[in-house]
Design a protein around this motif. Structure first.
Motif, PDB file in Angstrom:
ATOM      1  N   CYS A   7      -4.475  -0.473  -1.940  1.00  0.00           N
ATOM      2  CA  CYS A   7      -3.320  -0.136  -2.779  1.00  0.00           C
ATOM      3  C   CYS A   7      -3.731   0.799  -3.921  1.00  0.00           C
ATOM      4  N   LEU A   8      -4.821   0.478  -4.582  1.00  0.00           N
ATOM      5  CA  LEU A   8      -5.281   1.291  -5.705  1.00  0.00           C
ATOM      6  C   LEU A   8      -5.715   2.675  -5.236  1.00  0.00           C
ATOM      7  N   PHE A   9      -6.377   2.720  -4.079  1.00  0.00           N
ATOM      8  CA  PHE A   9      -6.832   4.003  -3.548  1.00  0.00           C
ATOM      9  C   PHE A   9      -5.646   4.878  -3.145  1.00  0.00           C
ATOM     10  N   LEU A  10      -4.629   4.281  -2.525  1.00  0.00           N
ATOM     11  CA  LEU A  10      -3.457   5.060  -2.123  1.00  0.00           C
ATOM     12  C   LEU A  10      -2.631   5.499  -3.327  1.00  0.00           C
ATOM     13  N   THR A  62       0.819  16.781   5.328  1.00  0.00           N
ATOM     14  CA  THR A  62       0.636  15.914   6.497  1.00  0.00           C
ATOM     15  C   THR A  62       0.318  14.470   6.115  1.00  0.00           C
ATOM     16  N   PHE A  63      -0.558  14.271   5.142  1.00  0.00           N
ATOM     17  CA  PHE A  63      -0.931  12.909   4.762  1.00  0.00           C
ATOM     18  C   PHE A  63       0.267  12.093   4.271  1.00  0.00           C
ATOM     19  N   PRO A  64       1.077  12.600   3.324  1.00  0.00           N
ATOM     20  CA  PRO A  64       2.254  11.818   2.912  1.00  0.00           C
ATOM     21  C   PRO A  64       3.235  11.572   4.052  1.00  0.00           C
ATOM     22  N   PHE A  65       3.436  12.584   4.907  1.00  0.00           N
ATOM     23  CA  PHE A  65       4.349  12.414   6.043  1.00  0.00           C
ATOM     24  C   PHE A  65       3.886  11.273   6.934  1.00  0.00           C
ATOM     25  N   ASN A  66       2.587  11.234   7.228  1.00  0.00           N
ATOM     26  CA  ASN A  66       2.062  10.176   8.104  1.00  0.00           C
ATOM     27  C   ASN A  66       2.146   8.797   7.458  1.00  0.00           C
ATOM     28  N   ILE A  67       1.801   8.710   6.183  1.00  0.00           N
ATOM     29  CA  ILE A  67       1.784   7.417   5.511  1.00  0.00           C
ATOM     30  C   ILE A  67       3.194   6.833   5.391  1.00  0.00           C
ATOM     31  N   GLY A 100       2.351   6.661  -6.850  1.00  0.00           N
ATOM     32  CA  GLY A 100       1.455   7.744  -7.229  1.00  0.00           C
ATOM     33  C   GLY A 100       2.132   9.105  -7.117  1.00  0.00           C
ATOM     34  N   MET A 101       2.909   9.310  -6.051  1.00  0.00           N
ATOM     35  CA  MET A 101       3.623  10.573  -5.871  1.00  0.00           C
ATOM     36  C   MET A 101       4.654  10.778  -6.986  1.00  0.00           C
ATOM     37  N   ALA A 160       0.826  -1.210   0.000  1.00  0.00           N
ATOM     38  CA  ALA A 160       0.000   0.000   0.000  1.00  0.00           C
ATOM     39  C   ALA A 160       0.859   1.258   0.000  1.00  0.00           C
ATOM     40  N   VAL A 161       1.913   1.272   0.822  1.00  0.00           N
ATOM     41  CA  VAL A 161       2.789   2.448   0.898  1.00  0.00           C
ATOM     42  C   VAL A 161       3.571   2.611  -0.403  1.00  0.00           C
ATOM     43  N   LEU A 162       4.037   1.511  -0.968  1.00  0.00           N
ATOM     44  CA  LEU A 162       4.785   1.585  -2.224  1.00  0.00           C
ATOM     45  C   LEU A 162       3.906   2.091  -3.365  1.00  0.00           C
ATOM     46  N   PHE A 163       2.633   1.709  -3.376  1.00  0.00           N
ATOM     47  CA  PHE A 163       1.728   2.242  -4.390  1.00  0.00           C
ATOM     48  C   PHE A 163       1.489   3.732  -4.169  1.00  0.00           C
TER      49      PHE A 163
END
Length: 323
Positions: A211-214, A303-308, A22-23, A15-18
């Motif tokens: 994974c797809l959502f992230l 904040t969202f990317p930092f937390n994930i 995306g980034m 999930a994090v790698l997906f």
């Protein structure tokens, strides 16, 4: 457990790698995109799964003192953290009062997607937490919005805005809140028998949909950040520092009120997250003069990317050391 091992375990999650993919696609200005209707369907699916499975497990545990003290802790955090955030944002004189209040409300509320990612990570690390924490996510949505509106209304000029009743209706009937709470109640009523009937739907598919959502969230986060022309370096620092402050407040309150140790990590993660769905919808109605070009890029792009990527394993490590 060593912080490096926890961080590695988080970064190597699909999930994090997906999310990172995306980034990267967003930074490269790829034409990769997921249709808006599909994204909304995936979000509803995730909320249904989280709420339903949480309700099933919570029904087994019952309405315990542990649940009540956890809910009380969540309420205090959700109402109090916007006050802290508002005070810090006062250091940025170019932000008007409405924008500071709206931004502060985001940092008292929660990100259900962060909760979903954290749930999978904690499960993978063998870290148990109470199933009723799915209900705590819903508990933390509304108080932060009320707190933000109170902060906006204090002092001299009261801007023209929608009545409080209309705002609360918007919040309580928000699709995320309705589905999360509704699925929780249905799960609690039907229990294991209900779970057995839809197990194929809520369990095997969950990780793939997440994974797809992230992947989409990674794209959106970068695009929000790249289009943000009002964020100063100081505000970006706030977007990273505020989750750390919120996490510290959550762990301190957990210790003070006697929250079960197993819930400390998840409570810290929820407190550190920032809403980017329910609160923006409410603020656009309640505080129309608040600048969405500030609070959305901050919550979703910083904040969202930092937390994930960094926050979840860090909060778990600190919670384990303290608990």
């Amino acid at each position: 457990m060593d912080i490096l091992a926890l961080a590695t375990g988080n970064l190597l999650q699909p999930a994090v790698l997906f999310f990172v993919l995306g980034m990267l696609a967003g930074f490269a200005k790829s034409d990769l995109s997921i249709p808006e209707g599909v994204v909304k369907t995936m979000a509803l699916y995730l909320m249904l799964c989280i709420g339903f499975k949480g309700g099933v497990e919570a029904a087994k545990a019952g309405l315990t003192p542990d649940f009540l003290v956890s809910a009380l802790t969540a309420l205090i955090l959700s109402f109090g953290l916007p006050v802290v955030a508002f005070g810090i944002l006062s250091l940025f004189p170019k932000l008007d009062r409405s924008t500071r209040a709206a931004t502060a409300a985001h940092y008292g509320s929660v990100s259900a997607v962060t909760f979903a990612a954290a749930s999978e990570y904690l499960r993978g690390q063998g870290v148990p937490y109470a199933a009723y924490m799915a209900a705590i996510v819903a508990v933390m949505e509304t108080p932060a919005i009320v707190s933000g509106l109170m902060l906006a209304g204090r002092g001299g000029n009261r801007e023209q805005r929608a009545p409080m009743g209309e705002v609360l209706r918007e919040v309580l009937l928000n699709g995320t809140v309705v589905l999360l709470l509704g699925a929780f109640v249905i799960g609690a009523i039907t229990g294991d028998r209900g779970l057995a009937k839809i197990d194929v739907f809520v369990n095997p598919l969950f990780q793939g949909i997440l994974c797809l959502f992230l992947l989409e969230m990674g794209l959106v986060a970068v695009r929000r950040l790249m289009s943000a022309n009002k964020l100063t370096p100081g505000m970006v620092v706030f977007g990273i520092a505020m989750p750390l402050i919120s996490m510290s407040a959550a762990l301190g309150l957990c210790a003070l009120l006697g929250v079960p140790h197993g819930n400390w990590a998840m409570m810290a993660i929820l407190a550190a997250s920032a809403s980017y769905i329910a609160v923006p919808a409410a603020m656009s109605l309640a505080l129309p003069r608040a600048d969405a070009g500030v609070y959305l890029p901050l919550s979703l792009g910083v904040t969202f990317p930092f937390n994930i990527i960094v926050g979840i394993p860090l909060y778990l490590w600190i919670a384990q050391r303290l608990a």
